[in-house]
Design a protein around this motif. Structure first.
Motif, PDB file in Angstrom:
ATOM      1  N   VAL A   1       0.834  -1.202   0.000  1.00 34.26           N
ATOM      2  CA  VAL A   1       0.000   0.000   0.000  1.00 34.26           C
ATOM      3  C   VAL A   1       0.871   1.256   0.000  1.00 34.26           C
ATOM      4  CG1 VAL A   1      -1.658   1.334   1.362  1.00 34.26           C
ATOM      5  CG2 VAL A   1      -1.964  -1.132   1.108  1.00 34.26           C
ATOM      6  N   ALA A   2       1.980   1.213   0.740  1.00 35.09           N
ATOM      7  CA  ALA A   2       2.839   2.399   0.873  1.00 35.09           C
ATOM      8  C   ALA A   2       3.460   2.815  -0.451  1.00 35.09           C
ATOM      9  CB  ALA A   2       3.941   2.124   1.898  1.00 35.09           C
ATOM     10  N   SER A   3       3.777   1.854  -1.306  1.00 38.37           N
ATOM     11  CA  SER A   3       4.487   2.160  -2.551  1.00 38.37           C
ATOM     12  C   SER A   3       3.743   3.175  -3.422  1.00 38.37           C
ATOM     13  CB  SER A   3       4.758   0.870  -3.328  1.00 38.37           C
ATOM     14  OG  SER A   3       5.590   0.005  -2.591  1.00 38.37           O
ATOM     15  N   PRO A   4       2.482   2.923  -3.799  1.00 36.39           N
ATOM     16  CA  PRO A   4       1.795   3.937  -4.612  1.00 36.39           C
ATOM     17  C   PRO A   4       1.498   5.222  -3.861  1.00 36.39           C
ATOM     18  CG  PRO A   4       0.291   2.141  -4.049  1.00 36.39           C
ATOM     19  CD  PRO A   4       1.652   1.714  -3.623  1.00 36.39           C
ATOM     20  N   VAL A   5       1.249   5.125  -2.542  1.00 45.31           N
ATOM     21  CA  VAL A   5       0.941   6.334  -1.758  1.00 45.31           C
ATOM     22  C   VAL A   5       2.125   7.299  -1.781  1.00 45.31           C
ATOM     23  CG1 VAL A   5       0.506   7.216   0.564  1.00 45.31           C
ATOM     24  CG2 VAL A   5      -0.777   5.245  -0.274  1.00 45.31           C
ATOM     25  N   PHE A   6       3.313   6.809  -1.425  1.00 43.53           N
ATOM     26  CA  PHE A   6       4.488   7.669  -1.398  1.00 43.53           C
ATOM     27  C   PHE A   6       4.851   8.136  -2.809  1.00 43.53           C
ATOM     28  CE2 PHE A   6       4.943   6.165   2.869  1.00 43.53           C
ATOM     29  CZ  PHE A   6       5.703   7.134   3.517  1.00 43.53           C
ATOM     30  N   GLY A   7       4.728   7.236  -3.779  1.00 42.03           N
ATOM     31  CA  GLY A   7       5.067   7.609  -5.145  1.00 42.03           C
ATOM     32  C   GLY A   7       4.162   8.697  -5.688  1.00 42.03           C
ATOM     33  N   LEU A   8       2.860   8.588  -5.464  1.00 37.37           N
ATOM     34  CA  LEU A   8       1.921   9.581  -5.988  1.00 37.37           C
ATOM     35  C   LEU A   8       2.074  10.921  -5.287  1.00 37.37           C
ATOM     36  CD1 LEU A   8      -1.254   7.333  -6.422  1.00 37.37           C
ATOM     37  CD2 LEU A   8       0.160   8.319  -8.225  1.00 37.37           C
ATOM     38  N   ILE A   9       2.330  10.896  -3.970  1.00 42.78           N
ATOM     39  CA  ILE A   9       2.560  12.152  -3.243  1.00 42.78           C
ATOM     40  C   ILE A   9       3.790  12.871  -3.794  1.00 42.78           C
ATOM     41  CG2 ILE A   9       3.261  13.129  -1.025  1.00 42.78           C
ATOM     42  CD1 ILE A   9       1.482  11.031   0.326  1.00 42.78           C
ATOM     43  N   SER A  10       4.883  12.128  -3.970  1.00 42.73           N
ATOM     44  CA  SER A  10       6.107  12.725  -4.507  1.00 42.73           C
ATOM     45  C   SER A  10       5.891  13.233  -5.928  1.00 42.73           C
ATOM     46  CB  SER A  10       7.236  11.696  -4.479  1.00 42.73           C
ATOM     47  OG  SER A  10       8.410  12.215  -5.069  1.00 42.73           O
ATOM     48  N   ASP A  11       5.185  12.442  -6.734  1.00 39.28           N
ATOM     49  CA  ASP A  11       4.940  12.822  -8.123  1.00 39.28           C
ATOM     50  C   ASP A  11       4.093  14.091  -8.202  1.00 39.28           C
ATOM     51  OD1 ASP A  11       5.424  12.081 -10.875  1.00 39.28           O
ATOM     52  OD2 ASP A  11       3.303  11.585 -11.018  1.00 39.28           O
ATOM     53  N   ARG A  12       3.081  14.188  -7.360  1.00 37.74           N
ATOM     54  CA  ARG A  12       2.209  15.371  -7.373  1.00 37.74           C
ATOM     55  C   ARG A  12       2.968  16.611  -6.910  1.00 37.74           C
ATOM     56  NH1 ARG A  12      -3.273  16.334  -7.582  1.00 37.74           N
ATOM     57  NH2 ARG A  12      -3.637  14.107  -7.793  1.00 37.74           N
ATOM     58  N   MET A  13       3.802  16.466  -5.875  1.00 34.75           N
ATOM     59  CA  MET A  13       4.592  17.605  -5.393  1.00 34.75           C
ATOM     60  C   MET A  13       5.570  18.065  -6.474  1.00 34.75           C
ATOM     61  SD  MET A  13       5.431  16.437  -1.467  1.00 34.75           S
ATOM     62  CE  MET A  13       6.390  17.915  -1.129  1.00 34.75           C
ATOM     63  N   ARG A  14       6.139  17.120  -7.212  1.00 32.50           N
ATOM     64  CA  ARG A  14       7.097  17.461  -8.270  1.00 32.50           C
ATOM     65  C   ARG A  14       6.414  18.222  -9.398  1.00 32.50           C
ATOM     66  NH1 ARG A  14       8.637  14.402 -12.998  1.00 32.50           N
ATOM     67  NH2 ARG A  14      10.772  14.888 -13.696  1.00 32.50           N
ATOM     68  N   ARG A  15       5.242  17.747  -9.836  1.00 32.90           N
ATOM     69  CA  ARG A  15       4.558  18.378 -10.962  1.00 32.90           C
ATOM     70  C   ARG A  15       3.940  19.718 -10.588  1.00 32.90           C
ATOM     71  NH1 ARG A  15       0.342  15.583 -12.296  1.00 32.90           N
ATOM     72  NH2 ARG A  15       0.475  13.781 -10.940  1.00 32.90           N
ATOM     73  N   ASN A  16       3.628  19.918  -9.296  1.00 35.84           N
ATOM     74  CA  ASN A  16       3.080  21.198  -8.851  1.00 35.84           C
ATOM     75  C   ASN A  16       4.162  22.233  -8.570  1.00 35.84           C
ATOM     76  OD1 ASN A  16       0.516  20.197  -9.037  1.00 35.84           O
ATOM     77  ND2 ASN A  16       0.283  19.764  -6.857  1.00 35.84           N
ATOM     78  N   GLY A  17       5.432  21.832  -8.746  1.00 40.84           N
ATOM     79  CA  GLY A  17       6.533  22.760  -8.537  1.00 40.84           C
ATOM     80  C   GLY A  17       6.853  23.023  -7.082  1.00 40.84           C
ATOM     81  N   LYS A  18       6.353  22.200  -6.176  1.00 41.60           N
ATOM     82  CA  LYS A  18       6.639  22.383  -4.758  1.00 41.60           C
ATOM     83  C   LYS A  18       7.944  21.691  -4.419  1.00 41.60           C
ATOM     84  CE  LYS A  18       1.748  22.564  -3.499  1.00 41.60           C
ATOM     85  NZ  LYS A  18       0.664  21.945  -2.715  1.00 41.60           N
ATOM     86  N   GLY A  19       8.809  22.358  -3.705  1.00 37.80           N
ATOM     87  CA  GLY A  19      10.090  21.771  -3.326  1.00 37.80           C
ATOM     88  C   GLY A  19       9.916  20.641  -2.327  1.00 37.80           C
ATOM     89  N   GLY A  20      10.956  19.829  -2.211  1.00 29.63           N
ATOM     90  CA  GLY A  20      10.957  18.766  -1.207  1.00 29.63           C
ATOM     91  C   GLY A  20      10.228  17.521  -1.614  1.00 29.63           C
ATOM     92  N   HIS A  21      10.022  17.301  -2.938  1.00 32.15           N
ATOM     93  CA  HIS A  21       9.246  16.132  -3.366  1.00 32.15           C
ATOM     94  C   HIS A  21      10.005  14.824  -3.130  1.00 32.15           C
ATOM     95  CE1 HIS A  21      11.716  16.966  -6.922  1.00 32.15           C
ATOM     96  NE2 HIS A  21      11.557  15.694  -7.249  1.00 32.15           N
ATOM     97  N   VAL A  22      11.318  14.898  -2.875  1.00 36.52           N
ATOM     98  CA  VAL A  22      12.088  13.725  -2.469  1.00 36.52           C
ATOM     99  C   VAL A  22      12.309  13.725  -0.963  1.00 36.52           C
ATOM    100  CG1 VAL A  22      14.335  12.585  -2.623  1.00 36.52           C
ATOM    101  CG2 VAL A  22      13.249  13.427  -4.693  1.00 36.52           C
ATOM    102  N   ARG A  23      12.709  14.863  -0.430  1.00 36.32           N
ATOM    103  CA  ARG A  23      13.119  14.925   0.975  1.00 36.32           C
ATOM    104  C   ARG A  23      11.950  14.764   1.945  1.00 36.32           C
ATOM    105  NH1 ARG A  23      15.047  19.199   4.856  1.00 36.32           N
ATOM    106  NH2 ARG A  23      13.912  20.682   3.602  1.00 36.32           N
ATOM    107  N   ILE A  24      10.838  15.439   1.687  1.00 32.65           N
ATOM    108  CA  ILE A  24       9.721  15.421   2.649  1.00 32.65           C
ATOM    109  C   ILE A  24       9.102  14.029   2.782  1.00 32.65           C
ATOM    110  CG2 ILE A  24       7.401  16.325   3.102  1.00 32.65           C
ATOM    111  CD1 ILE A  24       8.370  19.009   2.007  1.00 32.65           C
ATOM    112  N   PRO A  25       8.761  13.323   1.683  1.00 28.78           N
ATOM    113  CA  PRO A  25       8.261  11.946   1.860  1.00 28.78           C
ATOM    114  C   PRO A  25       9.290  11.017   2.504  1.00 28.78           C
ATOM    115  CG  PRO A  25       7.734  12.763  -0.337  1.00 28.78           C
ATOM    116  CD  PRO A  25       8.681  13.744   0.263  1.00 28.78           C
TER     117      PRO A  25
END
Length: 446
Positions: free
Chosen positions: A66-90
């Motif tokens: 369950v964690a795999s898609p959750v963390f991946g989608l959160i990081s992907d959405r943060m990256r595409r929205n231009g928000k910093g920390g899409h690797v570090r925060i998750p």
């Protein structure tokens, strides 16, 4: 004032590599540290039947899945929205979850609370799955070239073996001192892991080589620039862009659903799942088989896992070295052929209740089967990121790799355990051979 050299280190590839390798050790220590202790905690401390221990152990894999898609989608959405920390925060969130699982284990043991034990095991799987997913995302971000990514992946798998081998030994030793002491180690490691990620500066890899631009020297030519990997990546992304009706620049996959956009990456994901399922099928029945056939005690079984896990520490980096020189299909094909041959020999020589005679010969063939499977896996994993659309090469591709691995780790032991109970060890090896044979078929289409 901040030291510029220290800041540069925290934003470098070398620091990112250190974070990835430390995460590898922590992730697998969390997974393997509890293996020899959990049945004892459930039966001796909680007073519950052994079947409950099986359910507790089994709660790890679904949580990681369950964690795999959750963390991946959160990081992907943060990256595409231009928000910093899409690797570090998750990554930080995953470290917190791992530390929380250690605390819950300690509370469950001290208060003899069985539901809390399930919560702890679930958090271990969810946090561990998050660490694995973010590790693959970080690799694709910092090393977009698939050959470089394969080298880092080979080193990652090699270092992961430290956690896999040391986990059961360290967990069993500390448990004999205090039942809760192994989980104090998990808390301590997660704190260190959190600090390392907290001070990390998220930055794209610097431009290097002949195309490096300097404010005082702008003599780089167009030819120099076009030879640079970073510029090549930008060119590739630009080529994937198109103009819409209004003349605005759009990505070709814009508007597509994530699953539709990731279809080209499905085949390498399927290959990963099938290969992992084949080798993980051995794990469920192996301790029982060793005890029944070779009269192996618990310590001997623990040491025997060196045969199963240690070869990958050699073959994974070797695969990354060979692939650019020999070609992907040759390396993957050779690894699968050797693994399939070892599995088939084990199936033949253990059929009809027979055994290999020598424990070391049996372990050697197990090692060949395991090590050569990882020899085949390492070059394929970076293909998921390479074949994903540009806008999904971070979070989504990392989540798909992690999910593929977790599905294989769930399917393999379940099928292998049923076959071992109903037929015997040779059927497990036939099952392993079948999975590897399917992998050979998939290789043709990679």
């Amino acid at each position: 004032m901040h030291d510029p050299s220290l800041r540069s280190l925290r934003a470098s590839k070398h620091y990112a590599l250190g974070v990835i390798l430390f995460s590898a050790v922590v992730d697998w220590l969390v997974a393997y540290l509890t293996l020899p202790n959990l049945p004892l905690i459930v039966t001796d401390i909680m007073g519950a039947p052994l079947s409950v221990a099986g359910l507790t152990l089994a709660s790890f894999a679904p949580a990681a899945l369950v964690a795999s898609p959750v963390f991946g989608l959160i990081s992907d959405r943060m990256r595409r929205n231009g928000k910093g920390g899409h690797v570090r925060i998750p990554f930080l969130a995953a470290s917190v979850l791992v530390g929380a699982c250690g605390v819950c284990f300690i509370v469950a043991i001290l208060w003899r609370n069985l539901p809390m034990l399930f919560v702890a095991r679930f958090l271990a799987g969810f946090g561990g799955g998050g660490l694995m997913t973010m590790t693959f995302i970080m690799m694709s971000e910092y090393w977009p070239d698939k050959d470089e990514q394969a080298k880092v992946l080979g080193l990652h798998i090699s270092v992961s073996g430290i956690g896999q081998v040391a986990g059961p030994v360290l967990g069993g030793t500390l448990y004999s001192v205090q039942p809760w002491s192994p989980f104090l180690v998990i808390v301590g490691l997660s704190v260190v892991d959190f600090v390392l990620r907290f001070v990390m500066i998220e930055a794209k890899p610097e431009v290097t080589g002949s195309a490096e631009l300097d404010a005082s020297n702008s003599s780089a030519t167009i030819q120099d620039l076009t030879q640079n990997d970073s510029v090549k990546g930008m060119q590739g992304e630009m080529q994937e862009m198109r103009l819409d009706d209004s003349g605005a620049c759009q990505e070709p996959d814009k508007g597509k659903h994530l699953w539709t956009a990731m279809i080209p990456a499905l085949l390498p994901c399927l290959f990963i799942t099938v290969a992992i399922a084949g080798i993980s099928a051995l794990q469920s029945g192996l301790p029982v088989y060793l005890a029944n056939t070779y009269a192996a005690d618990a310590s001997t079984v623990g040491l025997f896992y060196l045969y199963l896990l240690a070869p990958s520490m050699i073959t994974a980096p070797l695969s990354a070295y060979l692939t650019p020189r020999c070609g992907l299909k040759r390396v993957v094909g050779a690894g699968l052929a050797l693994a399939l041959a070892a599995a088939a020999l084990l199936a033949v020589f253990t059929s009809g209740g027979a055994h290999m005679g020598s424990l070391h010969l049996f372990g050697g063939l197990i090692g060949v089967c395991s090590g050569c499977t990882y020899l085949a896996l390492v070059p394929v994993i970076p293909l998921v990121s390479a074949r994903a659309p540009a806008r999904h090469r971070g979070g989504a591709s990392g989540a798909w790799v992690s999910t593929s691995i977790n599905v294989g780790m769930m399917v393999g032991p379940v099928v292998g355990g049923v076959l071992f109970d109903q037929i015997g060890w040779w059927a497990v090896m036939v099952d392993c051979s079948a999975f590897l044979a399917v992998s050979v078929g998939l290789l043709v289409f990679l």
